[in-house]
Design a protein around this motif. Sequence first.
Motif, PDB file in Angstrom:
ATOM      1  N   GLU A  42       0.835  -1.206   0.000  1.00  0.00           N
ATOM      2  CA  GLU A  42       0.000   0.000   0.000  1.00  0.00           C
ATOM      3  C   GLU A  42       0.866   1.251   0.000  1.00  0.00           C
ATOM      4  N   GLY A  43       1.993   1.204   0.720  1.00  0.00           N
ATOM      5  CA  GLY A  43       2.892   2.346   0.740  1.00  0.00           C
ATOM      6  C   GLY A  43       3.462   2.652  -0.627  1.00  0.00           C
ATOM      7  N   VAL A  44       3.882   1.621  -1.349  1.00  0.00           N
ATOM      8  CA  VAL A  44       4.427   1.812  -2.701  1.00  0.00           C
ATOM      9  C   VAL A  44       3.349   2.339  -3.637  1.00  0.00           C
ATOM     10  N   GLU A  45       2.135   1.832  -3.512  1.00  0.00           N
ATOM     11  CA  GLU A  45       1.042   2.280  -4.379  1.00  0.00           C
ATOM     12  C   GLU A  45       0.693   3.742  -4.133  1.00  0.00           C
ATOM     13  N   ALA A  46       0.981   4.240  -2.911  1.00  0.00           N
ATOM     14  CA  ALA A  46       0.668   5.634  -2.585  1.00  0.00           C
ATOM     15  C   ALA A  46       1.682   6.613  -3.153  1.00  0.00           C
ATOM     16  N   LEU A  47       2.836   6.123  -3.607  1.00  0.00           N
ATOM     17  CA  LEU A  47       3.858   7.009  -4.153  1.00  0.00           C
ATOM     18  C   LEU A  47       3.400   7.644  -5.453  1.00  0.00           C
ATOM     19  N   ASP A  48       3.833   8.871  -5.672  1.00  0.00           N
ATOM     20  CA  ASP A  48       3.516   9.577  -6.911  1.00  0.00           C
ATOM     21  C   ASP A  48       4.530   9.170  -7.970  1.00  0.00           C
ATOM     22  N   GLY A  49       4.160   8.268  -8.845  1.00  0.00           N
ATOM     23  CA  GLY A  49       5.074   7.753  -9.860  1.00  0.00           C
ATOM     24  C   GLY A  49       5.539   6.350  -9.519  1.00  0.00           C
ATOM     25  N   GLU A  50       6.138   5.701 -10.494  1.00  0.00           N
ATOM     26  CA  GLU A  50       6.575   4.327 -10.307  1.00  0.00           C
ATOM     27  C   GLU A  50       8.059   4.266  -9.997  1.00  0.00           C
ATOM     28  N   LEU A  51       8.439   3.252  -9.230  1.00  0.00           N
ATOM     29  CA  LEU A  51       9.847   3.024  -8.941  1.00  0.00           C
ATOM     30  C   LEU A  51      10.530   2.413 -10.151  1.00  0.00           C
ATOM     31  N   PRO A  52      11.829   2.668 -10.336  1.00  0.00           N
ATOM     32  CA  PRO A  52      12.564   1.996 -11.413  1.00  0.00           C
ATOM     33  C   PRO A  52      12.456   0.477 -11.279  1.00  0.00           C
ATOM     34  N   ALA A  53      12.496  -0.209 -12.386  1.00  0.00           N
ATOM     35  CA  ALA A  53      12.288  -1.663 -12.383  1.00  0.00           C
ATOM     36  C   ALA A  53      13.309  -2.395 -11.525  1.00  0.00           C
ATOM     37  N   ASP A  54      14.542  -1.860 -11.445  1.00  0.00           N
ATOM     38  CA  ASP A  54      15.601  -2.544 -10.698  1.00  0.00           C
ATOM     39  C   ASP A  54      15.799  -1.992  -9.284  1.00  0.00           C
ATOM     40  N   PHE A  55      14.843  -1.186  -8.793  1.00  0.00           N
ATOM     41  CA  PHE A  55      15.003  -0.575  -7.477  1.00  0.00           C
ATOM     42  C   PHE A  55      14.876  -1.638  -6.397  1.00  0.00           C
ATOM     43  N   ALA A  56      15.776  -1.577  -5.404  1.00  0.00           N
ATOM     44  CA  ALA A  56      15.789  -2.577  -4.327  1.00  0.00           C
ATOM     45  C   ALA A  56      14.656  -2.303  -3.343  1.00  0.00           C
ATOM     46  N   VAL A  57      13.623  -3.153  -3.384  1.00  0.00           N
ATOM     47  CA  VAL A  57      12.478  -3.027  -2.487  1.00  0.00           C
ATOM     48  C   VAL A  57      12.289  -4.334  -1.733  1.00  0.00           C
ATOM     49  N   GLU A  58      12.113  -4.199  -0.422  1.00  0.00           N
ATOM     50  CA  GLU A  58      11.773  -5.359   0.392  1.00  0.00           C
ATOM     51  C   GLU A  58      10.418  -5.095   1.033  1.00  0.00           C
ATOM     52  N   TYR A  59       9.424  -5.909   0.654  1.00  0.00           N
ATOM     53  CA  TYR A  59       8.089  -5.721   1.194  1.00  0.00           C
ATOM     54  C   TYR A  59       8.012  -6.305   2.600  1.00  0.00           C
ATOM     55  N   ALA A  60       7.320  -5.580   3.474  1.00  0.00           N
ATOM     56  CA  ALA A  60       7.247  -5.989   4.875  1.00  0.00           C
ATOM     57  C   ALA A  60       5.925  -5.530   5.469  1.00  0.00           C
ATOM     58  N   ALA A  61       5.588  -6.114   6.608  1.00  0.00           N
ATOM     59  CA  ALA A  61       4.385  -5.713   7.336  1.00  0.00           C
ATOM     60  C   ALA A  61       4.650  -4.421   8.092  1.00  0.00           C
ATOM     61  N   PRO A  62       3.604  -3.656   8.386  1.00  0.00           N
ATOM     62  CA  PRO A  62       3.800  -2.407   9.135  1.00  0.00           C
ATOM     63  C   PRO A  62       4.552  -2.595  10.447  1.00  0.00           C
ATOM     64  N   ALA A  63       4.289  -3.666  11.145  1.00  0.00           N
ATOM     65  CA  ALA A  63       4.979  -3.905  12.417  1.00  0.00           C
ATOM     66  C   ALA A  63       6.473  -4.102  12.213  1.00  0.00           C
ATOM     67  N   ASP A  64       6.853  -4.740  11.096  1.00  0.00           N
ATOM     68  CA  ASP A  64       8.278  -4.918  10.809  1.00  0.00           C
ATOM     69  C   ASP A  64       8.939  -3.585  10.482  1.00  0.00           C
ATOM     70  N   LEU A  65       8.239  -2.714   9.758  1.00  0.00           N
ATOM     71  CA  LEU A  65       8.781  -1.393   9.427  1.00  0.00           C
ATOM     72  C   LEU A  65       8.964  -0.552  10.688  1.00  0.00           C
ATOM     73  N   ALA A  66       8.080  -0.726  11.645  1.00  0.00           N
ATOM     74  CA  ALA A  66       8.163   0.051  12.887  1.00  0.00           C
ATOM     75  C   ALA A  66       9.451  -0.234  13.641  1.00  0.00           C
ATOM     76  N   ARG A  67      10.038  -1.412  13.436  1.00  0.00           N
ATOM     77  CA  ARG A  67      11.286  -1.755  14.109  1.00  0.00           C
ATOM     78  C   ARG A  67      12.486  -1.060  13.473  1.00  0.00           C
ATOM     79  N   LEU A  68      12.301  -0.491  12.282  1.00  0.00           N
ATOM     80  CA  LEU A  68      13.397   0.156  11.568  1.00  0.00           C
ATOM     81  C   LEU A  68      13.501   1.649  11.860  1.00  0.00           C
ATOM     82  N   VAL A  69      12.494   2.207  12.523  1.00  0.00           N
ATOM     83  CA  VAL A  69      12.440   3.661  12.694  1.00  0.00           C
ATOM     84  C   VAL A  69      12.325   4.005  14.178  1.00  0.00           C
ATOM     85  N   ALA A  70      12.311   5.300  14.469  1.00  0.00           N
ATOM     86  CA  ALA A  70      12.164   5.747  15.846  1.00  0.00           C
ATOM     87  C   ALA A  70      10.826   5.298  16.411  1.00  0.00           C
TER      88      ALA A  70
END
Length: 247
Positions: A42-70
């Motif tokens: 959902e986060g990627v879909e909310a971006l304005d424009g598409e990511l480059p085809a070779d962009f490094a993306v790792e999909y994760a659950a919101p709870a997993d993302l919360a461990r990466l930030v403050a």
Amino acid sequence: MQGGRGSGRASTGAVRLWGRHAVEAALNNPDRNHRKLWATREGVEALDGELPADFAVEYAAPADLARLVARDAPHQGLVLECDALEDVYLEDVLDGDPSRPVLVLDQVTDPHNVGAILRSAAAFGACAIVTQDRHAPPESGTVAKSASGALEIVPWVRVVNLSRALEDIAEAGYWRIGLDGEGTSTLAEALPTGPVALVLGAEGEGMRHNVTQHCDAIARLPISRTIESLNVSNAAAIALYAIATRS
């Protein structure tokens, strides 16, 4: 070092940015070196424009993302790891345009305040903000989130000596106005028609004496006596509006 003076740097290596506006602005900034994006679909879909085809993306659950930030940071399904922005030098950003002020922050250390000031600086067309390297927050996700994309737009100059920087700013033709509640004139009365450097100090302590000595005028905002002072980011926004609308 450039011309014998360095810009200083508060952070090296990678930084993590989060939130849609901060991440989207960083992805659209050609001066950013992006490393990896963690995201929900959902986060990627909310971006304005598409990511480059070779962009490094790792999909994760919101709870997993919360461990990466403050803690309790509103990541909105997007966490970007990227390199810190390159150093910016004072002589490269002073353009002398009277409609584009420069903001000088004296020991404003709260990253939320600096981010909010960056946002106002972008909104009112400031040419740069200037801070000391040792008494300002590092580039971070908190600054970027508070700036809502403005971190990628407004040059942020870090200097070793703020008084020396104010001397250089004066030599470039700017009138240096320090904001202080005890100023004898209002900001509107102190504003010239030419380029302005607006100097703001930390809440409570205000500008240091040596910084005050390097201002051409000390002015106040005409606020009610029932309120002692404004938050520094609010004061910056009001002062930038005053500069933008001066006659």
